[in-house]
Design an enzyme around this catalytic site. Structure first.
Site, PDB file in Angstrom:
ATOM      1  N   ARG A  98      56.339  34.487  46.809  1.00 24.07           N
ATOM      2  CA  ARG A  98      55.507  35.633  46.427  1.00 24.07           C
ATOM      3  C   ARG A  98      56.141  36.958  46.826  1.00 24.07           C
ATOM      4  O   ARG A  98      55.963  37.971  46.146  1.00 24.07           O
ATOM      5  CB  ARG A  98      54.141  35.538  47.099  1.00 24.07           C
ATOM      6  CG  ARG A  98      53.394  34.269  46.831  1.00 24.07           C
ATOM      7  CD  ARG A  98      52.129  34.248  47.648  1.00 24.07           C
ATOM      8  NE  ARG A  98      51.330  35.440  47.382  1.00 24.07           N
ATOM      9  CZ  ARG A  98      50.557  35.616  46.336  1.00 24.07           C
ATOM     10  NH1 ARG A  98      50.437  34.661  45.444  1.00 24.07           N
ATOM     11  NH2 ARG A  98      49.886  36.730  46.154  1.00 24.07           N
ATOM     12  N   LYS A 143      61.852  36.462  59.128  1.00 21.71           N
ATOM     13  CA  LYS A 143      61.750  36.327  57.673  1.00 21.71           C
ATOM     14  C   LYS A 143      60.976  37.503  57.075  1.00 21.71           C
ATOM     15  O   LYS A 143      61.417  38.138  56.119  1.00 21.71           O
ATOM     16  CB  LYS A 143      61.029  35.012  57.332  1.00 21.71           C
ATOM     17  CG  LYS A 143      60.603  34.895  55.887  1.00 21.71           C
ATOM     18  CD  LYS A 143      59.947  33.572  55.594  1.00 21.71           C
ATOM     19  CE  LYS A 143      58.459  33.543  55.780  1.00 21.71           C
ATOM     20  NZ  LYS A 143      57.678  34.277  54.779  1.00 21.71           N
ATOM     21  N   ASN A 144      59.817  37.790  57.658  1.00 18.34           N
ATOM     22  CA  ASN A 144      58.944  38.797  57.041  1.00 18.34           C
ATOM     23  C   ASN A 144      59.424  40.228  57.252  1.00 18.34           C
ATOM     24  O   ASN A 144      58.884  41.152  56.653  1.00 18.34           O
ATOM     25  CB  ASN A 144      57.506  38.640  57.563  1.00 18.34           C
ATOM     26  CG  ASN A 144      56.860  37.373  57.016  1.00 18.34           C
ATOM     27  OD1 ASN A 144      57.428  36.712  56.142  1.00 18.34           O
ATOM     28  ND2 ASN A 144      55.697  37.030  57.530  1.00 18.34           N
ATOM     29  N   ARG A 196      45.731  34.729  46.268  1.00 17.95           N
ATOM     30  CA  ARG A 196      46.314  35.810  47.074  1.00 17.95           C
ATOM     31  C   ARG A 196      46.588  36.966  46.126  1.00 17.95           C
ATOM     32  O   ARG A 196      47.662  37.066  45.551  1.00 17.95           O
ATOM     33  CB  ARG A 196      47.598  35.339  47.765  1.00 17.95           C
ATOM     34  CG  ARG A 196      47.308  34.436  48.950  1.00 17.95           C
ATOM     35  CD  ARG A 196      48.575  33.935  49.571  1.00 17.95           C
ATOM     36  NE  ARG A 196      49.271  34.951  50.359  1.00 17.95           N
ATOM     37  CZ  ARG A 196      50.447  34.728  50.938  1.00 17.95           C
ATOM     38  NH1 ARG A 196      51.050  33.561  50.802  1.00 17.95           N
ATOM     39  NH2 ARG A 196      51.026  35.665  51.659  1.00 17.95           N
ATOM     40  N   ASP A 231      49.415  33.656  60.659  1.00 21.76           N
ATOM     41  CA  ASP A 231      50.601  32.798  60.557  1.00 21.76           C
ATOM     42  C   ASP A 231      50.775  31.889  61.768  1.00 21.76           C
ATOM     43  O   ASP A 231      51.685  31.055  61.792  1.00 21.76           O
ATOM     44  CB  ASP A 231      51.862  33.658  60.372  1.00 21.76           C
ATOM     45  CG  ASP A 231      52.015  34.149  58.944  1.00 21.76           C
ATOM     46  OD1 ASP A 231      51.259  33.686  58.068  1.00 21.76           O
ATOM     47  OD2 ASP A 231      52.877  35.010  58.702  1.00 21.76           O
ATOM     48  N   CYS A 251      48.394  30.458  45.511  1.00 19.11           N
ATOM     49  CA  CYS A 251      49.278  29.782  46.457  1.00 19.11           C
ATOM     50  C   CYS A 251      48.557  28.554  46.984  1.00 19.11           C
ATOM     51  O   CYS A 251      47.392  28.326  46.676  1.00 19.11           O
ATOM     52  CB  CYS A 251      49.762  30.728  47.542  1.00 19.11           C
ATOM     53  SG  CYS A 251      48.857  30.718  49.045  1.00 19.11           S
ATOM     54  N   ARG A 284      61.668  27.101  54.222  1.00 24.67           N
ATOM     55  CA  ARG A 284      61.433  28.451  53.701  1.00 24.67           C
ATOM     56  C   ARG A 284      61.307  29.446  54.845  1.00 24.67           C
ATOM     57  O   ARG A 284      61.635  30.616  54.680  1.00 24.67           O
ATOM     58  CB  ARG A 284      60.138  28.498  52.886  1.00 24.67           C
ATOM     59  CG  ARG A 284      60.221  27.819  51.541  1.00 24.67           C
ATOM     60  CD  ARG A 284      58.975  28.118  50.746  1.00 24.67           C
ATOM     61  NE  ARG A 284      58.718  29.566  50.769  1.00 24.67           N
ATOM     62  CZ  ARG A 284      57.548  30.109  50.490  1.00 24.67           C
ATOM     63  NH1 ARG A 284      56.524  29.371  50.152  1.00 24.67           N
ATOM     64  NH2 ARG A 284      57.394  31.427  50.527  1.00 24.67           N
ATOM     65  N   ILE A 296      41.632  36.191  57.711  1.00 31.02           N
ATOM     66  CA  ILE A 296      42.560  36.798  56.738  1.00 31.02           C
ATOM     67  C   ILE A 296      42.623  35.943  55.472  1.00 31.02           C
ATOM     68  O   ILE A 296      42.463  36.443  54.355  1.00 31.02           O
ATOM     69  CB  ILE A 296      43.986  36.922  57.319  1.00 31.02           C
ATOM     70  CG1 ILE A 296      43.968  37.583  58.696  1.00 31.02           C
ATOM     71  CG2 ILE A 296      44.900  37.656  56.345  1.00 31.02           C
ATOM     72  CD1 ILE A 296      43.743  39.055  58.732  1.00 31.02           C
TER      73      ILE A 296
HETATM   74  C1  UD1 Z   1      52.165  38.772  54.735  1.00 33.42           C
HETATM   75  C2  UD1 Z   1      53.093  37.726  55.294  1.00 33.42           C
HETATM   76  C3  UD1 Z   1      52.353  36.407  55.506  1.00 33.42           C
HETATM   77  C4  UD1 Z   1      51.102  36.641  56.357  1.00 33.42           C
HETATM   78  C5  UD1 Z   1      50.260  37.771  55.782  1.00 33.42           C
HETATM   79  C6  UD1 Z   1      49.087  38.146  56.668  1.00 33.42           C
HETATM   80  C7  UD1 Z   1      55.229  38.362  54.369  1.00 33.42           C
HETATM   81  C8  UD1 Z   1      56.339  38.065  53.419  1.00 33.42           C
HETATM   82  N1  UD1 Z   1      54.188  37.532  54.357  1.00 33.42           N
HETATM   83  O1  UD1 Z   1      51.726  38.317  53.464  1.00 33.42           O
HETATM   84  O2  UD1 Z   1      53.236  35.505  56.173  1.00 33.42           O
HETATM   85  O3  UD1 Z   1      50.333  35.457  56.371  1.00 33.42           O
HETATM   86  O4  UD1 Z   1      51.065  38.945  55.621  1.00 33.42           O
HETATM   87  O5  UD1 Z   1      49.532  38.520  57.926  1.00 33.42           O
HETATM   88  O6  UD1 Z   1      55.308  39.299  55.154  1.00 33.42           O
HETATM   89  N2  UD1 Z   1      45.017  41.294  49.842  1.00 33.42           N
HETATM   90  C9  UD1 Z   1      44.279  41.765  48.788  1.00 33.42           C
HETATM   91  N3  UD1 Z   1      44.938  42.434  47.786  1.00 33.42           N
HETATM   92  C10 UD1 Z   1      46.274  42.680  47.807  1.00 33.42           C
HETATM   93  C11 UD1 Z   1      47.021  42.199  48.910  1.00 33.42           C
HETATM   94  C12 UD1 Z   1      46.367  41.510  49.913  1.00 33.42           C
HETATM   95  O7  UD1 Z   1      43.065  41.564  48.720  1.00 33.42           O
HETATM   96  O8  UD1 Z   1      46.805  43.290  46.886  1.00 33.42           O
HETATM   97  C13 UD1 Z   1      44.339  40.555  50.940  1.00 33.42           C
HETATM   98  C14 UD1 Z   1      44.829  39.117  51.063  1.00 33.42           C
HETATM   99  O9  UD1 Z   1      44.152  38.257  50.192  1.00 33.42           O
HETATM  100  C15 UD1 Z   1      44.547  38.817  52.512  1.00 33.42           C
HETATM  101  C16 UD1 Z   1      44.767  40.174  53.198  1.00 33.42           C
HETATM  102  O10 UD1 Z   1      44.714  41.150  52.160  1.00 33.42           O
HETATM  103  O11 UD1 Z   1      43.207  38.445  52.696  1.00 33.42           O
HETATM  104  C17 UD1 Z   1      46.083  40.288  53.924  1.00 33.42           C
HETATM  105  O12 UD1 Z   1      47.144  39.914  53.058  1.00 33.42           O
HETATM  106  P1  UD1 Z   1      48.577  40.603  53.148  1.00 33.42           P
HETATM  107  O13 UD1 Z   1      48.695  41.261  54.469  1.00 33.42           O
HETATM  108  O14 UD1 Z   1      48.803  41.436  51.944  1.00 33.42           O
HETATM  109  O15 UD1 Z   1      49.555  39.368  53.073  1.00 33.42           O
HETATM  110  P2  UD1 Z   1      51.021  39.320  52.473  1.00 33.42           P
HETATM  111  O16 UD1 Z   1      51.670  40.648  52.582  1.00 33.42           O
HETATM  112  O17 UD1 Z   1      50.985  38.642  51.150  1.00 33.42           O
END
Ligand code: UD1
Length: 433
Positions: free
Chosen positions: A108, A38-39, A137, A320, A132, A412, A342
């Site tokens: 998202r 998926k990701n 997030r 995850d 979420c 999902r 995380i």
């Molecule tokens: C992706 C995965 C999700 C997984 C996550 C962490 C997809 C579609 N989803 O989510 O399944 O749980 O990686 O491995 O691939 N953060 C910030 N600011 C930002 C973005 C992120 O502070 O603009 C923080 C988040 O709050 C979190 C950390 O960075 O603590 C990691 O998040 P991130 O890797 O961005 O997660 P996603 O890409 O949303």
């Protein structure tokens, strides 16, 4: 049989009303095929906006989330067919630059269209995703990174808006490792003027694969697989032709199913290297695991041993898999300490596991799990994708019949998990709520 998913199901589809009934206590055995990730699929689907033409993506998992991304792209004017896990996306007629709230709030990852739209068309209007189920997030890194490339994004009425943008290369360092923001900026930088240097990038296989896919289309991304990427902008990209990599979280979830039920199962079409952290943790818990080129055979112990887990960005233990590992530990011998670094609040599965008899104490972002001898069936509710998977695992060993409601979360992220588990011998049935 082929089925066309061009018109994806709305949120209130019949599937969203489904529940699972699981009779605990069956051993599992046999082989199960792992689906595409998926990701990995979601950013590649969004990346099709970077190039005009017909893109072909194979091994796309049939999930509510991939259907939602298809709807987002259709909304922008792309034409999509999705049959037999092959998704063709024709971006020739893209004429709108708006990803509406209704779609973004259901998934998202819809925000992935922001960078490609800005990079190719110089304009985008993408809804902010909001919170979420397990807390805030933020998407600040996506916005700050694109701004550093000259996007001058504004927040207007809940939307991220860019107009008349010409992206140019920059140097941007992520203060937290972010999968989504790395993918977002990587996509945008492929068409920017000049060179973009990204520091402290995510190394998740989904991100590295996106880079490979883009390079195969003519992008010039250097440093894939390291924490520093140099992306030399090009004028245009060719359409994508690719096969989506196996889903490492689905792989690890099925390994956990073998672990909790004390069964032997073989996972086909997977990539053992991508699940190394979960694999080693499950070995520590007592599993015998035999990884081969594209498959893994897992034999669970009679009773798992307690283990300590700390989530971390790849190659660390994935957040995850935290919920599923917690389910395994809830019936392990001894006390496990599970910390999520995380997502500090990602523990909505804990009260539901407690309803099944698990002994779990939460202290901030750490769960202290005292393994119990047995769990007992109860009605429980799924709250997000991985929490749902944790409940399924627990139900496989709980005494009696567990009813898991709101399984649209499961749909999902897991392709036909009920059918796959039933084929392995689980007593599992999907019913209308
Ligand atoms: C992706 C995965 C999700 C997984 C996550 C962490 C997809 C579609 N989803 O989510 O399944 O749980 O990686 O491995 O691939 N953060 C910030 N600011 C930002 C973005 C992120 O502070 O603009 C923080 C988040 O709050 C979190 C950390 O960075 O603590 C990691 O998040 P991130 O890797 O961005 O997660 P996603 O890409 O949303």
């Amino acid at each position: 049989m082929t089925r066309d998913y061009a018109i994806a199901e709305p949120q209130t589809s019949k599937a969203s009303m489904d529940a699972l009934l699981i009779q605990g206590g069956s051993k599992l055995s046999g082989r199960v095929a792992i689906s595409g990730a998926k990701n990995a699929a979601l950013p590649v689907m969004a990346a099709t906006l970077l190039a005009r033409g017909v893109h072909t993506l194979r091994n796309v998992p049939v999930l509510a989330d991939t259907k939602t991304m298809a709807r987002v792209l259709e909304q922008l004017g792309a034409r999509i067919t999705f049959a037999d896990r092959v998704c063709t996306i024709d971006t020739t007629a893209v004429k709108s630059f708006e990803a509406p709230y209704d779609l973004v709030r259901t998934m998202r990852a819809s925000i992935y269209v922001l960078g490609p739209l800005i990079a190719r068309f110089g304009a985008a209007r993408v809804s902010l995703p909001g919170g979420c189920a397990w807390g805030p997030r933020p998407v600040n890194l996506h916005i700050d990174g694109l701004d550093a490339m000259g996007a001058r994004l504004e927040i207007e009425h809940g939307y991220i808006v860019g107009r008349d943008v010409r992206l140019r290369g920059t140097r941007f360092s992520f203060d937290v490792v972010s999968v989504g923001a790395t993918a977002q900026l990587m996509m945008a930088a492929t068409l920017a003027e000049g060179t973009t240097t990204l520091e402290n990038v995510a190394l998740e296989p989904d991100v590295t694969e996106l880079g490979r896919v883009l390079n195969a289309c003519g992008a010039r991304i250097e440093g894939l697989g390291t924490r520093r990427l140099s992306i030399h902008g090009v004028k245009e990209l060719k359409p994508i032709q690719t096969t989506i990599i196996p889903d490492r979280i689905e792989t690890a979830t099925f390994m956990a199913a073998a672990a909790i039920t004390g069964s032997t199962i073989t996972l086909e079409d997977c990539e053992p290297l991508d699940v190394a952290a979960a694999l080693h943790k499950l070995e520590e818990a007592g599993c015998e695991i035999l990884p081969e080129a594209k498959e893994i055979t897992v034999t669970g112990p009679r009773r798992a041993s307690a283990v300590n887990v700390r989530t971390a960005p790849f190659p660390g233990f994935p957040t995850d898999m935290q919920a599923q590992m917690l389910a395994v530990c809830s019936v392990a011998d001894g006390t496990s300490i599970i910390t999520d670094t995380i997502y500090l609040d990602r523990f909505t599965h804990v009260p539901e596991l407690q309803r099944l008899g698990a002994d779990i104490r939460l202290e901030q972002n750490t769960a202290i799990v005292k393994g119990v001898d047995r769990l007992q069936a109860a009605p429980v509710m799924a709250t997000d994708i991985r929490a749902s998977a944790a409940l399924v695992l627990a139900a496989l060993v709980a005494e009696g019949e567990t009813r898991i409601s709101r399984i649209y979360h499961l749909d999902r992220g897991y392709e036909a998990i009920d059918r796959k588990l039933a084929e392995l011998g689980a007593k599992i049935q999907r019913v209308r709520e």
